[in-house]
Design an enzyme around this catalytic site. Structure first.
Site, PDB file in Angstrom:
ATOM      1  N   TYR A 195      -0.840   6.366  -6.541  1.00 61.58           N
ATOM      2  CA  TYR A 195      -2.377   6.174  -6.296  1.00 61.58           C
ATOM      3  C   TYR A 195      -3.156   7.630  -6.326  1.00 61.58           C
ATOM      4  O   TYR A 195      -4.294   7.828  -6.943  1.00 61.58           O
ATOM      5  CB  TYR A 195      -2.607   5.499  -4.896  1.00 61.58           C
ATOM      6  CG  TYR A 195      -1.949   4.187  -4.835  1.00 61.58           C
ATOM      7  CD1 TYR A 195      -3.097   3.062  -5.234  1.00 61.58           C
ATOM      8  CD2 TYR A 195      -0.860   4.022  -4.357  1.00 61.58           C
ATOM      9  CE1 TYR A 195      -2.231   1.750  -5.308  1.00 61.58           C
ATOM     10  CE2 TYR A 195      -0.173   2.526  -4.424  1.00 61.58           C
ATOM     11  CZ  TYR A 195      -1.220   1.661  -4.843  1.00 61.58           C
ATOM     12  OH  TYR A 195      -0.629   0.225  -4.835  1.00 61.58           O
TER      13      TYR A 195
ATOM     14  N   CYS B 144       3.018  10.220  -5.568  1.00 59.51           N
ATOM     15  CA  CYS B 144       2.381   9.236  -4.930  1.00 59.51           C
ATOM     16  C   CYS B 144       1.481   8.459  -6.391  1.00 59.51           C
ATOM     17  O   CYS B 144       0.668   9.145  -6.770  1.00 59.51           O
ATOM     18  CB  CYS B 144       1.417   9.382  -3.680  1.00 59.51           C
ATOM     19  SG  CYS B 144      -0.012   8.084  -3.610  1.00 59.51           S
TER      20      CYS B 144
ATOM     21  N   VAL C  70       0.848  -1.216   0.091  1.00 60.73           N
ATOM     22  CA  VAL C  70       0.019  -0.019   0.023  1.00 60.73           C
ATOM     23  C   VAL C  70       0.803   1.293  -0.106  1.00 60.73           C
ATOM     24  O   VAL C  70       2.090   1.274   0.663  1.00 60.73           O
ATOM     25  CB  VAL C  70      -0.969   0.095   1.207  1.00 60.73           C
ATOM     26  CG1 VAL C  70      -1.795   1.279   1.200  1.00 60.73           C
ATOM     27  CG2 VAL C  70      -2.033  -1.250   1.319  1.00 60.73           C
ATOM     28  N   CYS C  71       0.602   2.294  -0.714  1.00 63.77           N
ATOM     29  CA  CYS C  71       1.281   3.402  -0.899  1.00 63.77           C
ATOM     30  C   CYS C  71       1.319   4.235   0.272  1.00 63.77           C
ATOM     31  O   CYS C  71       0.259   4.397   1.070  1.00 63.77           O
ATOM     32  CB  CYS C  71       0.639   4.416  -1.903  1.00 63.77           C
ATOM     33  SG  CYS C  71       1.523   5.671  -2.597  1.00 63.77           S
ATOM     34  N   GLY C  72       2.521   4.614   0.859  1.00 59.70           N
ATOM     35  CA  GLY C  72       2.431   5.205   2.028  1.00 59.70           C
ATOM     36  C   GLY C  72       1.882   4.280   3.185  1.00 59.70           C
ATOM     37  O   GLY C  72       1.023   4.675   4.043  1.00 59.70           O
TER      38      GLY C  72
END
Lengths: 171, 176
Positions: free
Chosen positions: B34, B32, A54-56
């Protein structure tokens, strides 16, 4: 290493209970003990596994929040059942600035002692503990395993703690 | 359920009417992927909802994971200082593959930000604002990016246009 007073079925340890002591590898040739951190608040973040996609993700997020934790004098440690070399690669890839401890052998013993081991998966829960300078748990939280719990609960717990003992200590 | 702890104010970057029935706050990181995926979706959502929606963007750069995210946020805030925040925001999300300093300087010239304003950003003039956004996000339960709040409640549901339009319309009805 596991706390004989806490059977695995007892669930996660709660505020007011003593934080079980532990000593775990933080690098291939160094150990870190809870007692080394005594005197300051300690945040323990148990998480299921390195390399979350998961991003971050949770550890990356906490890396960014470290300056806020440090404002309270709090130290953060991450704990999973991954081994030290896995942790080393993960910490290096994500540029993590806090220790990851390997609860690898005996597997999950520290997670069990905090009541947050998942037998079927062989990993810990995604669980947070905030421990005061005397080694007493002041807040704990178990997140749904797939959901990053963020850091607001930790900061609120530190607010509540620092508002009391440090004010009292200053008198 | 996590709540927005810092109310939307004049210090925020906002698109849409102040009295819109729904305010959508995004905590985002310009590098990012996303957030990059969400960018056209949120544009479409704004287009679909028109004056029903006020959209607010707050900085949440995770600079260890995304080495250009901090600079990109400084770029956008520098652009804001000359009234060009949204043009910069869009430029960054439309060029996520090139966010190095040289590219940012080139985008700054295209947008007419001015080298002095941009340099002030790179020198950290807006870092307190960026950190303020970040901290407000952490306090509000931001747990990754993008993180969306609809009328102050964190939204963890699907991030496609139809789902977002439906949930925002329903929030507007609840407000009416």
């Amino acid at each position: 290493m596991s706390n004989p007073n806490v059977p695995p079925s007892a669930g996660p340890l709660k505020a007011g209970q003593s934080a079980p002591v532990f000593s775990l590898p933080s690098t291939p040739d160094q150990m870190l003990s809870l007692s080394d951190l005594r005197g300051n608040p300690v945040i323990i973040a148990f998480y299921p596994a390195d390399w979350s996609p998961v991003c971050g993700d949770q550890m990356g997020l906490y890396n960014g929040v470290l300056p806020e934790f440090h404002r309270y004098g709090a130290q953060l440690v991450g704990i999973s059942t991954d081994g030290v070399w896995c942790h080393a690669a993960f910490a290096s890839a994500r540029k993590l600035h806090f220790p990851l401890l390997a609860d690898f052998e005996p597997k999950g013993a520290v997670a069990r002692s905090y009541g947050v081991y998942r037998d079927h998966e062989g990993t810990s829960e995604r669980a947070l503990f905030v421990i005061d300078g005397e080694g007493v748990i002041r807040w704990s939280y178990v997140s749904p395993v797939g959901l990053n719990p963020g850091a607001d609960g930790i900061l609120n717990a530190l607010d509540a703690m620092v508002g009391q003992p440090q004010a009292a200590g200053a008198l | 359920m996590s709540h927005l702890t810092t109310a939307v104010s004049a210090d925020d970057h906002a698109l849409g009417p102040d009295d819109a029935p729904v305010t959508l706050v995004e905590y985002g990181d310009y590098e990012c992927p996303y957030c990059g995926e969400a960018y056209p979706v949120l544009k479409a959502v704004q287009h679909a909802l028109g004056k029903q929606l006020r959209f607010v963007f707050r900085n949440f750069p995770l600079t260890d994971a995304h080495p250009h995210a901090g600079r990109a946020a400084e770029f956008a805030e520098a652009a804001a200082s000359v009234g060009q925040f949204w043009a910069a925001h869009d430029m960054l999300y439309e060029h996520q593959d090139a966010l190095d300093d040289e590219s940012l300087i080139a985008y700054g010239r295209v947008l007419g930000i001015g080298d002095a304003a941009l340099q002030a950003g790179f020198d950290g003039r807006f870092d307190p604002k960026i950190r303020h956004d970040f901290t407000s996000g952490v306090r509000s339960g931001v747990n990754g990016t993008p993180c969306l709040f609809i009328n102050g409640e964190r939204y963890d549901g699907p991030r496609d246009v139809d789902a977002l339009v439906a949930v925002i319309r329903s929030a507007a009805k609840a407000r009416a």
